[in-house]
Design an enzyme around this catalytic site. Structure first.
Site, short mmCIF file in Angstrom:
data_model
loop_
_atom_site.label_atom_id
_atom_site.label_comp_id
_atom_site.label_asym_id
_atom_site.label_seq_id
_atom_site.Cartn_x
_atom_site.Cartn_y
_atom_site.Cartn_z
N TYR A 27 -21.21 -24.89 -23.10
CA TYR A 27 -21.56 -23.44 -23.34
C TYR A 27 -22.32 -23.39 -22.79
O TYR A 27 -23.60 -24.30 -22.63
CB TYR A 27 -20.73 -23.16 -24.46
CG TYR A 27 -18.92 -23.35 -25.00
CD1 TYR A 27 -18.52 -24.20 -25.00
CD2 TYR A 27 -18.85 -21.55 -24.87
CE1 TYR A 27 -17.08 -23.99 -25.18
CE2 TYR A 27 -17.32 -22.02 -25.12
CZ TYR A 27 -16.38 -22.88 -25.35
OH TYR A 27 -15.11 -23.07 -25.62
N GLU A 28 -22.76 -22.29 -22.90
CA GLU A 28 -24.26 -21.74 -21.78
C GLU A 28 -25.48 -22.15 -23.39
O GLU A 28 -26.42 -21.65 -22.72
CB GLU A 28 -24.27 -20.54 -21.56
CG GLU A 28 -24.46 -19.11 -22.45
CD GLU A 28 -24.12 -17.74 -21.69
OE1 GLU A 28 -23.46 -17.99 -20.45
OE2 GLU A 28 -23.69 -17.27 -21.89
N SER A 29 -25.10 -21.98 -24.19
CA SER A 29 -25.82 -22.24 -25.44
C SER A 29 -26.51 -23.59 -25.18
O SER A 29 -27.07 -23.90 -26.46
CB SER A 29 -24.98 -21.99 -26.68
OG SER A 29 -24.43 -22.38 -27.05
N GLY A 30 -26.12 -24.15 -24.76
CA GLY A 30 -26.64 -25.63 -24.59
C GLY A 30 -24.89 -26.44 -24.88
O GLY A 30 -26.11 -28.14 -24.94
#
Lengths: 255, 283
Positions: A50-53
């Site tokens: 996920y782009e949150s890392g």
């Protein structure tokens, strides 16, 4: 076979597109449900990012946002957001980017920015987020969206992320090496790009759906492959797994 | 050099009308208490920067704090629209709002360029899309080694960077854990900084030698505000209040209801109100 809704069929068809060895950059909403369904059924080793890392996350409930604590707690590791976009996405480590969208055209370009003029929008949508770079930096792109005349449009007011470009030739012209959208899973059917023209073409129709229904929910006249197969109906395991995670999710977010 | 003070003092000393302010936290550790304090102190004409201007900027923009928004995704994650931001963009209420729109990759790179003291960031991005047509700050550069044309955006160098963190020690060193977003970059890129923390401890007690720590000499004001990220969350303290994010859709839909909620829950309150949400997980 038990009854199922068009949305369930869409999510299940989307989940089936993923493979066990995929490294998948997950968009929120419908893509997130499909990716986790794949992980809980036929692709237990899939890496979800996920782009949150969060890398290699295995959430027990579907996150409401791309950065719920659940994603971090169940991840192999969590990196900063600049690192996520630079090393992992731009670095070419992602095999599949999984996107949703508000509007799509026949070349699978997506709009999530505005309806109407940019400076004087009729409807202001959220914007691109990670999608503009996901669309070109992942090996290929899967998209999942419910059909409807306002969503499947002949001409997009704004291209937020590139599919195959306005004419289907732009990827080649811009020397983009990734494949772009290779599959589009809807609530009525599955599309894949025509090998020559790149126009998204219907390659399977969901059980009980008619061509008239598809025509009523598509802003262009869609093409079909010859000898169109029916999408296999959801299995009991697929349906049960999807309903379980959705029930857990609903209970968790209402708490 | 880190200085401990109240949140009211920190905002009064660091945030001025017309400033460029970045309040970061990628879903996690969003500095809600600080945003509310900026609203209470009536700051105006701010340029607000944030990758995901969700509820906190919806509230600040709806209360008329900002002239301009720099962002890459504006919505209530998993729920829908940020109605106050939309009202400002679509109907100029309560004031016109200029927007400068990017992608996540571009903003993350721009913060990193700011932290690295570079004038601009370079990325393989914005290919085949319309944003560069409406945002003149998106430009390109030709690689001197390969000839490849790459996108550029200016570095972000805010006047004030504001973040929330789990804890600081008595010296003012700050530890970030969990989804760390781009907070380190924001602090290092900003001229002045405010950090709100859940607790102040004798020893940071980081779990790893490689933890994200902001040394005290990189941090400006530190204010202890337990619960200060609610309805966002603080890993190891309290969970994201997803039910509030869902409820906000209705609370914020109409102007009157929004203003009434803001008066009751922000204007008539102090940062101590956040303590009701504070918790320390057993783990």
């Amino acid at each position: 076979m038990a009854d199922f809704t068009p949305n369930e069929m869409m999510t299940i068809a989307a989940a089936r597109a993923l493979k066990n060895d995929d490294v998948c950059f997950v968009g929120i909403g419908a893509p997130s449900a499909a990716c986790n369904l794949a992980r809980l059924t036929h692709a237990p080793q899939i890496t979800l990012i996920y782009e949150s890392g969060t890398i290699g996350t295995r959430p027990n409930v579907l996150p409401l946002s791309i950065g719920d604590g659940e994603l971090c707690e169940t991840a192999l590791c969590t990196v900063s957001v600049p690192e996520m976009f630079r090393y992992w996405l731009q670095g070419g480590r992602i095999t599949v980017g999984f996107l949703g969208g508000a509007q799509i055209d026949k070349f699978a370009n997506i709009n999530t920015t505005v309806v109407g003029p940019y400076d004087k929008p009729k409807v202001r949508l959220p914007g691109g987020g990670g999608a503009p770079e996901i669309a070109t930096n992942c090996g290929e792109i899967f998209i999942t969206m419910a059909m409807g005349k306002r969503a499947f449009v002949d001409k997009l007011p704004f291209i937020t992320s590139m599919g195959h470009g306005p004419t289907g030739r732009e990827r080649r012209d811009l020397k983009v090496k990734s494949l772009g959208p290779t599959r589009l899973m809807t609530d009525l059917c599955v599309f894949e790009p025509d090998p020559e023209t790149k126009e998204m073409t219907i390659v399977s129709i969901h059980p009980g759906v008619t061509r008239e229904q598809i025509a009523e929910n598509c802003g262009w006249t869609p093409r079909y492959i010859d000898n169109l197969p029916e999408t296999p109906a959801p299995t009991a395991l697929e349906l049960e797994t999807l309903r379980d995670i959705q029930a857990r999710t609903k209970a968790a977010h209402a708490a | 050099m880190a200085k401990f003070m109240t949140l009211a003092e920190a905002v009064a000393q660091n945030v001025r009308d017309g400033d460029t302010v970045a309040m970061e936290g990628f879903t996690h550790l969003i500095p809600f208490a600080a945003g509310h304090e900026v609203i209470r102190q009536g700051r105006k004409h701010l340029t607000l920067i944030r990758m995901t201007p969700d509820l906190i900027y919806d509230q600040m923009i709806g209360m008329g704090c900002a002239d301009k928004l720099v962002f890459s995704w504006g919505g209530n994650p998993g729920v829908g629209s940020t109605h106050r931001i939309r009202d400002a963009v679509e109907n100029q209420w309560p004031a016109p709002l200029a927007i400068e729109e990017h992608s996540h990759a571009a903003m993350a790179n721009a913060y990193e360029a700011g932290a690295a003291n570079l004038p601009f960031a370079v990325l393989r991005g914005y290919i085949g899309v319309d944003l560069p047509k409406v945002n003149p700050k998106i430009k390109s550069v030709t690689c001197p080694y390969t000839g490849e044309v790459l996108a550029t955006v200016p570095a972000i160098r805010p006047d004030v960077g504001i973040i929330h963190a789990g804890r600081a020690d008595r010296e003012g060193n700050v530890l970030l854990e969990g989804i760390v977003g781009c907070q380190k970059e924001v602090v290092l890129a900003s001229k002045r900084t405010i950090v709100t923390v859940e607790e102040i401890v004798e020893k940071l007690d980081a779990k790893s030698y490689n933890s994200v720590v902001l040394p005290h000499w990189t941090v400006g004001a530190i204010a202890q505000v337990p619960g200060g990220a609610h309805p966002s969350y603080a890993q190891g303290y309290y969970k994201r209040d997803n039910s509030f994010y869902i409820a906000w859709d209705k609370l914020s839909r109409e102007r009157e209801g929004f203003l009434a909620w803001m008066k009751e829950n922000v204007l008539d309150k102090t940062p101590e109100a956040f303590a009701a949400h504070a918790k320390r997980s057993a783990a």
